[in-house]
Structures are given as structure tokens and as C-alpha cells.
Design an enzyme around this catalytic site. Structure first.
Site, PDB file in Angstrom:
ATOM      1  N   ARG A  58      42.922  38.249  36.999  1.00  0.00           N
ATOM      2  CA  ARG A  58      43.562  38.241  36.102  1.00  0.00           C
ATOM      3  C   ARG A  58      45.109  38.367  36.456  1.00  0.00           C
ATOM      4  O   ARG A  58      46.135  37.511  35.989  1.00  0.00           O
ATOM      5  CB  ARG A  58      43.263  39.530  34.923  1.00  0.00           C
ATOM      6  CG  ARG A  58      42.308  39.139  34.026  1.00  0.00           C
ATOM      7  CD  ARG A  58      41.619  40.471  33.624  1.00  0.00           C
ATOM      8  NE  ARG A  58      40.697  40.576  34.975  1.00  0.00           N
ATOM      9  CZ  ARG A  58      39.702  40.217  35.179  1.00  0.00           C
ATOM     10  NH1 ARG A  58      38.881  39.607  34.327  1.00  0.00           N
ATOM     11  NH2 ARG A  58      38.788  40.589  36.117  1.00  0.00           N
ATOM     12  N   THR A  59      45.473  39.356  37.468  1.00  0.00           N
ATOM     13  CA  THR A  59      46.772  39.821  37.754  1.00  0.00           C
ATOM     14  C   THR A  59      47.352  38.918  38.416  1.00  0.00           C
ATOM     15  O   THR A  59      48.537  38.261  38.142  1.00  0.00           O
ATOM     16  CB  THR A  59      46.809  41.120  38.333  1.00  0.00           C
ATOM     17  OG1 THR A  59      45.971  41.962  37.643  1.00  0.00           O
ATOM     18  CG2 THR A  59      48.344  41.571  38.301  1.00  0.00           C
ATOM     19  N   LYS A  86      45.715  38.457  62.662  1.00  0.00           N
ATOM     20  CA  LYS A  86      46.155  38.742  63.730  1.00  0.00           C
ATOM     21  C   LYS A  86      46.864  39.759  64.223  1.00  0.00           C
ATOM     22  O   LYS A  86      47.439  39.970  65.423  1.00  0.00           O
ATOM     23  CB  LYS A  86      46.911  37.177  64.114  1.00  0.00           C
ATOM     24  CG  LYS A  86      46.387  36.041  63.769  1.00  0.00           C
ATOM     25  CD  LYS A  86      47.428  35.001  63.997  1.00  0.00           C
ATOM     26  CE  LYS A  86      46.928  33.683  63.407  1.00  0.00           C
ATOM     27  NZ  LYS A  86      48.120  32.807  63.149  1.00  0.00           N
ATOM     28  N   ARG A 108      49.922  43.666  45.366  1.00  0.00           N
ATOM     29  CA  ARG A 108      48.630  44.402  45.249  1.00  0.00           C
ATOM     30  C   ARG A 108      48.011  44.792  46.643  1.00  0.00           C
ATOM     31  O   ARG A 108      47.958  44.101  47.510  1.00  0.00           O
ATOM     32  CB  ARG A 108      47.553  43.447  44.686  1.00  0.00           C
ATOM     33  CG  ARG A 108      46.203  44.637  44.426  1.00  0.00           C
ATOM     34  CD  ARG A 108      45.200  43.705  43.620  1.00  0.00           C
ATOM     35  NE  ARG A 108      45.423  43.941  42.041  1.00  0.00           N
ATOM     36  CZ  ARG A 108      44.826  43.712  41.368  1.00  0.00           C
ATOM     37  NH1 ARG A 108      43.551  43.113  41.369  1.00  0.00           N
ATOM     38  NH2 ARG A 108      45.141  43.852  39.903  1.00  0.00           N
ATOM     39  N   HIS A 136      48.939  50.801  38.012  1.00  0.00           N
ATOM     40  CA  HIS A 136      48.925  49.322  37.671  1.00  0.00           C
ATOM     41  C   HIS A 136      49.845  49.269  36.488  1.00  0.00           C
ATOM     42  O   HIS A 136      49.348  48.897  35.396  1.00  0.00           O
ATOM     43  CB  HIS A 136      47.613  48.790  37.545  1.00  0.00           C
ATOM     44  CG  HIS A 136      47.076  47.471  37.432  1.00  0.00           C
ATOM     45  ND1 HIS A 136      48.246  46.679  37.448  1.00  0.00           N
ATOM     46  CD2 HIS A 136      46.014  46.619  37.355  1.00  0.00           C
ATOM     47  CE1 HIS A 136      47.800  45.379  37.359  1.00  0.00           C
ATOM     48  NE2 HIS A 136      46.442  45.424  37.278  1.00  0.00           N
TER      49      HIS A 136
HETATM   50  N1   CP Z   1      42.877  44.036  35.218  1.00  0.00           N
HETATM   51  C1   CP Z   1      42.804  43.615  36.390  1.00  0.00           C
HETATM   52  O1   CP Z   1      43.948  44.314  37.429  1.00  0.00           O
HETATM   53  O2   CP Z   1      42.292  42.512  36.894  1.00  0.00           O
HETATM   54  P1   CP Z   1      42.048  41.600  38.343  1.00  0.00           P
HETATM   55  O3   CP Z   1      41.575  42.804  39.269  1.00  0.00           O
HETATM   56  O4   CP Z   1      41.298  40.281  37.901  1.00  0.00           O
HETATM   57  O5   CP Z   1      43.434  41.454  38.756  1.00  0.00           O
END
Ligand code: CP
Length: 308
Positions: A58-59, A86, A108, A136
Site C-alpha cells: 500500500r504505502t 555490498k 521505510r 507511520h
Molecule cells: N498499511 C501499510 O503500511 O501497508 P503496507 O505495509 O503494505 O505499506
């Protein structure tokens, strides 16, 4: 009001006014998504890099589509196909990408604080797309947006967050955001999946899903994050399901117009049965759609609107 920030790192440090500015800006971008041509020239000439050191559906796609809807260029970095293998460090990797003249990094990472670290070291905007179990923020914002869209406002709503609170960055961002917007937040899960002192964040704690659901306006279900558990923290999935899964009987305790939410990925049949995940009360896919408008708003506010 101006958005005077270089980065979006968490909801803990945002004021209610800043959150409202993001949600109001997202509302105007949400309308763009309903047009036959879902594009505006707002970020033409800007370049954004997605740096994902952890899996995401999603993100990552949502940031990519948000950038494209705003006419920005976007490149995707995935640690599993990069020179990190590496031995290149996180900071060197990020510095090299910034040297390619990008304007923002969406990051992320499994370690809490990585986005804050990069924000201190680099001159470009950093957007935290999830750092370990810490925060998040764009998921928190899209959850707030989705609640406000359906309920009209957020203040005074009863919101239950149920599941693996200990490992959930979404729970933390939701708690900060919902509290700032005046909701009453309850958290619920097995004692092994609730962090010590969670009540200090301004939430009610219960280990009973029935208590959590009582008169609830919104329920946010979370999956068990087995990948972050060093040892199994629930005796069995069957036992977890018996005590902490939603079902129709338990849902009768909530208000009749309760909203059911989940940040995904959903483990159908564990924390939520498929029939409830796909029911009329569920807004799980609306959350995903709204995520694009919210991320468009964040990119716009950081890269165009901010005077920094
Ligand atoms: N909600 C969310 O962060 O989903 P993903 O891990 O798929 O990005």
C-alpha cells in the site's frame, strides 16, 4: 496558516492545526481522484525517491501514485536489489540518492528513528513511511481523514484499537493523531501484545474486546506482527481468534453505525473474518483510496507550500 516543516516524521510532534491543514488539503486532492484525468501539475519538475528497506504494498504504491498524480518524477529504491547488499551504509545510500538531485525521500525502515536521523543529516524533505514499531504518520493521517469523511468530525468519538499494539507503528500514530483531534481512544489486546505504560499516551486499556467495543464509533483492527516477535507472544492463532477476533455477536456491542477499519495487510480469519472485512460497515478500501489524497497533500505541503 502555512506548513512550516521540512519533514513529516511523526504525528507526535504535529499540532491539531497542522493535522487539520493536511486533512483539509487532502480533501481538495481527493476530488482530483474522481476526475477522468486524475492529474494536476502541482509538483512538475520535482523528484521524489521511495526508499524502502522493508516490504510494502500500500504505502509504496500510494506514494508512487500520489507523486504521479501531482506530475512529479518518482524513482523506487528497494534494499533487496541495491548496493546495500555490498555493504553500503544507510546514510551513504541516502546521500548518493540525494546527489542525484531529488527533492524528497520517502523512507521505510525496520529501525525506529531512521527517518529522524536522515532528516538531521540531509537537506531534502524526509517523509517517514514507517519506522519499526515507532510511527507511520501518513497511515495515521489517512485514518483520521477516513474517520472525518464518514463521521463529519473526530472529536468525542469512541475509537477502539484492537490487536498487536506492541509492534504497531500504526497504533502509535493513530493514538497521537486521535488524541490531538479530541477522540477517546481505547486499546485492547492480549497482555503480551500491549506495551508497558501505554496508558501514559492518554488511552484507556482493556484486555476484554467486549469492553473495548462497547458504544464504539470506530474500531481499528490490527494484525499480529509475527515478523517482529522474537518469540511467539500468543499461545496459538486459534486461541487469539477466540478472544480477540471480531465477530457479529461482539460487534452488536458497538454503535449500530460503527466503522470498521484496518491498515492492512489483513489476515482474514485471524483478527477479522472475511465477511466483516468485506461488509458495508468496513471502510478498509476507502482508507487505501484516501491514502493517495493524504499523501498528495503531504508532498504538496512539504515541497511547494512550506516556506522553508
Ligand atoms: N498499511 C501499510 O503500511 O501497508 P503496507 O505495509 O503494505 O505499506
Amino acid at each position: 496558516m502555512r506548513f512550516e516543516r521540512k519533514d513529516l516524521l511523526d504525528l507526535r510532534s504535529l499540532s491539531a492545526e497542522e493535522i487539520n491543514l493536511i486533512l483539509n488539503t487532502a480533501a481538495s486532492f481527493r476530488e482530483v481522484l474522481e476526475r477522468p484525468i486524475k492529474k494536476v501539475p502541482t509538483l512538475r519538475g520535482k523528484t521524489i525517491a521511495n526508499l524502502f528497506f522493508e516490504p510494502s504494498t500500500r504505502t509504496r504504491l500510494s506514494f508512487e501514485l500520489s507523486a504521479k498524480r501531482l506530475n512529479a518524477d518518482i524513482v523506487n529504491f528497494s534494499s533487496s536489489t541495491s548496493s546495500v547488499l555490498k555493504g553500503e551504509s544507510l546514510l551513504d545510500t541516502a546521500r548518493n540518492i540525494v546527489a542525484m538531485k531529488v527533492d524528497a525521500l520517502v523512507v521505510r525502515h525496520s529501525s525506529p528513528g531512521v527517518s529522524h536521523f536522515l532528516a538531521q543529516k540531509l537537506p531534502v524533505s524526509i517523509i517517514n513511511a514507517g519506522d519499526g514499531a515507532h510511527e507511520h504518520p501518513t497511515q495515521g493521517l489517512l485514518d483520521l481523514y477516513s474517520i472525518r469523511e464518514r463521521k463529519g468530525n473526530i472529536a468525542n468519538l469512541n475509537v477502539a484499537i484492537i490487536g498487536d499494539i506492541a509492534h504497531s507503528r500504526v497504533a502509535r500514530s493513530d493514538i497521537w493523531g486521535l488524541n490531538k483531534m479530541g477522540a477517546r481512544v481505547r486499546v485492547c489486546g492480549p497482555p503480551t501484545l500491549i506495551p508497558k505504560d501505554i496508558e501514559k499516551l492518554g488511552v484507556e486499556l482493556t484486555y476484554s474486546i467486549e469492553e473495548a467495543l462497547l458504544d464504539c464509533d470506530v474500531v481499528i483492527m490490527l494484525r499480529i506482527q509475527r515478523e517482529r516477535q522474537k518469540v511467539s507472544l500468543v499461545p496459538s492463532l486459534q486461541e487469539y481468534r477466540d478472544f480477540f477476533s471480531l465477530n457479529r455477536e461482539k460487534l452488536k456491542l458497538a454503535k449500530p453505525d460503527v466503522l470498521i477499519m484496518h491498515p492492512g495487510p489483513v489476515n482474514r480469519g485471524v483478527e477479522i473474518p472475511a465477511k466483516i472485512a468485506d461488509s458495508r460497515q468496513s471502510i478498509i478500501l476507502n482508507q487505501v483510496t484516501n491514502g493517495i489524497a493524504v499523501r498528495m497533500a503531504v508532498l504538496y505541503l512539504l515541497l511547494v507550500h512550506s516556506s522553508r
